[in-house]
Write an enzyme that holds these catalytic residues in place. Structure first.
Site, PDB file in Angstrom:
ATOM      1  N   HIS A 177       0.840  -1.206   0.000  1.00 13.39           N
ATOM      2  CA  HIS A 177       0.000   0.000   0.000  1.00 13.39           C
ATOM      3  C   HIS A 177       0.874   1.255   0.000  1.00 13.39           C
ATOM      4  O   HIS A 177       0.718   2.139  -0.863  1.00 13.39           O
ATOM      5  CB  HIS A 177      -0.892  -0.021   1.243  1.00 13.39           C
ATOM      6  CG  HIS A 177      -1.748   1.196   1.427  1.00 13.39           C
ATOM      7  ND1 HIS A 177      -3.087   1.217   1.135  1.00 13.39           N
ATOM      8  CD2 HIS A 177      -1.462   2.441   1.906  1.00 13.39           C
ATOM      9  CE1 HIS A 177      -3.584   2.409   1.398  1.00 13.39           C
ATOM     10  NE2 HIS A 177      -2.614   3.186   1.878  1.00 13.39           N
ATOM     11  N   GLU A 178       1.797   1.342   0.961  1.00 13.21           N
ATOM     12  CA  GLU A 178       2.652   2.530   1.046  1.00 13.21           C
ATOM     13  C   GLU A 178       3.593   2.623  -0.158  1.00 13.21           C
ATOM     14  O   GLU A 178       3.940   3.733  -0.599  1.00 13.21           O
ATOM     15  CB  GLU A 178       3.449   2.522   2.350  1.00 13.21           C
ATOM     16  CG  GLU A 178       2.603   2.506   3.623  1.00 13.21           C
ATOM     17  CD  GLU A 178       1.601   3.645   3.705  1.00 13.21           C
ATOM     18  OE1 GLU A 178       1.771   4.666   3.006  1.00 13.21           O
ATOM     19  OE2 GLU A 178       0.618   3.511   4.464  1.00 13.21           O
ATOM     20  N   HIS A 217       3.578   6.551  -6.804  1.00 10.07           N
ATOM     21  CA  HIS A 217       2.756   7.646  -7.322  1.00 10.07           C
ATOM     22  C   HIS A 217       3.511   8.967  -7.182  1.00 10.07           C
ATOM     23  O   HIS A 217       3.601   9.762  -8.132  1.00 10.07           O
ATOM     24  CB  HIS A 217       1.435   7.693  -6.545  1.00 10.07           C
ATOM     25  CG  HIS A 217       0.400   8.588  -7.145  1.00 10.07           C
ATOM     26  ND1 HIS A 217      -0.811   8.833  -6.519  1.00 10.07           N
ATOM     27  CD2 HIS A 217       0.374   9.300  -8.293  1.00 10.07           C
ATOM     28  CE1 HIS A 217      -1.529   9.652  -7.281  1.00 10.07           C
ATOM     29  NE2 HIS A 217      -0.829   9.952  -8.350  1.00 10.07           N
ATOM     30  N   HIS A 264       1.770   4.503  -2.794  1.00 14.28           N
ATOM     31  CA  HIS A 264       1.876   5.948  -2.573  1.00 14.28           C
ATOM     32  C   HIS A 264       3.226   6.474  -3.066  1.00 14.28           C
ATOM     33  O   HIS A 264       3.308   7.495  -3.753  1.00 14.28           O
ATOM     34  CB  HIS A 264       1.765   6.253  -1.077  1.00 14.28           C
ATOM     35  CG  HIS A 264       0.378   6.257  -0.532  1.00 14.28           C
ATOM     36  ND1 HIS A 264      -0.649   6.972  -1.109  1.00 14.28           N
ATOM     37  CD2 HIS A 264      -0.146   5.651   0.567  1.00 14.28           C
ATOM     38  CE1 HIS A 264      -1.749   6.799  -0.384  1.00 14.28           C
ATOM     39  NE2 HIS A 264      -1.471   6.005   0.630  1.00 14.28           N
TER      40      HIS A 264
END
Length: 600
Positions: A386-387, A393, A390
């Site tokens: 998940h991180e 991105h 980020h």
């Protein structure tokens, strides 16, 4: 028991020396920036003197902001390493003070820019071609024209920024540095210090006594300090409502969403869709009760995994699994992931005083660092991927866009991260055939959906409720907050409030209530990510390229337009209904597997 910071191996800590070599280098840059901000104090009244002046002042403001963000990242991350260290509390306070002065210095910018006419701006851009870069930046400013105040009023608000943020800072210090959670006995009868980092581990225990003890121990602290937490939250809500009122918005929600060019209908559509599908959550809770053999399921049982299969996974194994799964996004994406994993972008393990939870951070001129509080389980594998979403991105946006567009709307922020989670689930289910492993993965997905779509929408409803209540003159006492939260929790889970008395204090431990309408985006992001992951795993090269273009877009276009180009219409309800259809399909499979495995 968690270690002191110096006891953690260096390879498991992030390397912030790539931002500043040491604290002294930070202080030198701080002094330099402070002087440069002071020099800019006489620019008021000059912005629209000429095309060249507009360009010069715009680039000066953005250049100083760029330096400010880099200083902020270092100070905040050093504080997060150990929130007890006074020296880094001081750096953090200093940079917040400078940020407020920067805001005051350039408070004239937006009000003066709003005086430009369409004809004048067109003439300026023709006269000075370098202004073309800022066309979308200027367009975004002009959309907000009616909500920009006079230069004097803007300066007053900017000067109060540090004060406005003080309640949130008090919450952070109280929750991460001052609060000491009780000791409990683990499943082996050993005394263990309960922490924010290990709490979920105990809530996932097979031993119901451990779950109950951890749950009651945690919330005994929030019950004890409920009045203090109520005051910090009430003050933050009042700040949100006051700022919205000053800027002529009808509500804090309208102001927060307008800042990201997201219509309020997106929020309302989410809440409506989730409420209509609450029977699916009730069904899942009842299924969990039956599989666990509980006639009286409680909130402390909700996190309990249904699978007895050991899916413990180490940090090193998780790094390899993430790389294997994310290879579907292509060589360039994978190379960025490998750089992050091997060059100390990640602060891995919990230590005393460390900020709880997990996040991805950084600025335009730094690595996209990640903070974790690692535990060896499947949930932390999902947190890592998940991180990483980020951070990738952020990396793509910063590399592909100039500074003015190098960030992205918070509305888009949770989509890349949860797309990675959904890709992981798809890949795991595609590669795993034995029933016990599939059962465990499905259980994890359903719990993740519960925690991200249902739970975050519950938070969003609570956030809207308390902002509206304050706007209508209701005092947000702990009694009011407790009752409101208990009623909402009962609606979502179908579990009686009187049988789960501790859960009424959960609002007090949620940091996202201080983030001004952030939480709903976890839910919209997860639902959108479900559609994107399907395109990435099962779609065409064009689908994957469209996704990478979304990562690269930054703030170069409006959020909903960026998502439309990636293939998801977030103004319609279809993407939410599709996500609930996946949830129901996987719930059906879990129920069937439970019968086949004889656990139901």
């Amino acid at each position: 028991m968690s270690k002191e910071r110096h006891e953690i191996q260096e390879k498991y800590t992030w390397d912030l020396t790539s931002i500043f070599a040491d604290d002294q280098a930070w202080r030198e840059e701080f002094a330099s920036l402070e002087a440069d901000v002071a020099k800019a104090a006489d620019l008021e009244g000059q912005l629209l003197e000429s095309a060249q002046r507009l360009l010069d002042i715009t680039e000066l403001q953005l250049g100083l902001m760029r330096r400010l963000e880099k200083l902020f990242v270092y100070a905040s991350m050093k504080q997060d390493e150990d929130t007890r260290v006074a020296a880094y509390q001081e750096l953090y306070s200093q940079i917040n003070g400078l940020a407020a002065r920067f805001g005051q210095t350039f408070a004239f910018y937006e009000p003066e820019f709003m005086e430009v006419t369409e004809e004048q701006l067109a003439a300026f851009m023709e006269e000075q071609p370098a202004l073309e870069l800022y066309r979308h930046y200027f367009e975004r400013l002009l959309v907000q024209k009616e909500h920009v105040l006079s230069p004097k009023e803007e300066a007053l608000l900017a000067g109060a920024a540090e004060i406005f943020g003080s309640a949130s800072e008090m919450f952070e210090i109280l929750d991460n540095a001052d609060i000491v959670l009780p000791m409990i006995e683990d499943a082996d009868g050993q005394a263990v210090q309960l922490t924010h980092g290990n709490y979920i581990h105990f809530m996932e225990s097979d031993d119901r006594r451990v779950r109950k003890d951890a749950f009651e121990a945690l919330y005994s602290v929030y019950q004890q300090y409920q009045h203090t937490y109520a005051k910090t939250l009430q003050t933050t809500v009042k700040v949100h409502n006051y700022q919205a009122q000053m800027r002529k918005y009808q509500s804090a929600r309208q102001a927060a969403l307008a800042a990201n060019f997201v219509p309020e209908s997106v929020y309302d559509t989410l809440v409506t869709a989730v409420n209509r599908h609450l029977p699916l959550l009730h069904r899942y809770v009842k299924l969990k009760s039956r599989i666990l053999g509980l006639e009286d399921i409680r909130m402390y049982d909700v996190y309990t995994p249904l699978s007895r299969k050991n899916l413990s996974i180490s940090y090193e194994e998780s790094l390899e699994k993430c790389k294997e799964v994310l290879a579907v996004l292509g060589d360039d994406y994978l190379a960025k992931v490998e750089d992050a994993f091997s060059n100390r972008w990640i602060d891995v393990y919990e230590n005393k005083g460390k900020r709880s939870g997990a996040y991805s951070g950084g600025s335009y001129d730094t690595k996209a660092y990640m903070l974790l509080n690692w535990q060896d389980n499947l949930d932390n594998l999902y947190t890592l991927i998940h991180e990483t979403g980020h951070s990738m991105h952020s990396s793509y946006s910063r590399e592909s866009q100039p500074f003015v567009y190098g960030d992205y709307s918070i509305f888009l922020a949770e989509i890349a991260s949860t797309t990675n989670e959904n890709i992981l689930t798809e890949k795991l289910l595609a590669s795993v055939e034995d029933k016990e492993s599939r059962f465990a993965i499905l259980n994890h997905y359903l719990d993740g959906f519960r925690g991200t779509v249902f739970r975050q929408t519950q938070f969003a409803e609570f956030e809207q409720l308390i902002h509206q209540a304050d706007q209508e003159g209701q005092v947000l006492t702990s009694d009011f907050l407790n009752q409101a939260y208990a009623d909402l929790n009962a609606k979502y889970y179908g579990l009686a409030a009187e049988e789960n008395p501790q859960i009424q204090y959960e609002w007090a431990r949620i940091p996202h209530f201080y983030y001004n309408y952030y939480v709903f985006q976890y839910a919209t992001g997860f639902a959108a990510a479900s559609a994107l992951a399907d395109k990435i795993v099962y779609g065409t090269d064009e689908d994957r390229e469209a996704y990478l273009n979304y990562l690269k877009a930054g703030n170069s276009d409006y959020p909903l337009a960026v998502m439309a180009k990636a293939g998801v219409d977030m103004e319609a309800e279809a993407y939410l209904n599709d996500a609930f259809a996946v949830f129901e399909r996987r719930l059906d499979e879990l129920e069937s597997l439970a019968q086949e495995l004889g656990v139901l």
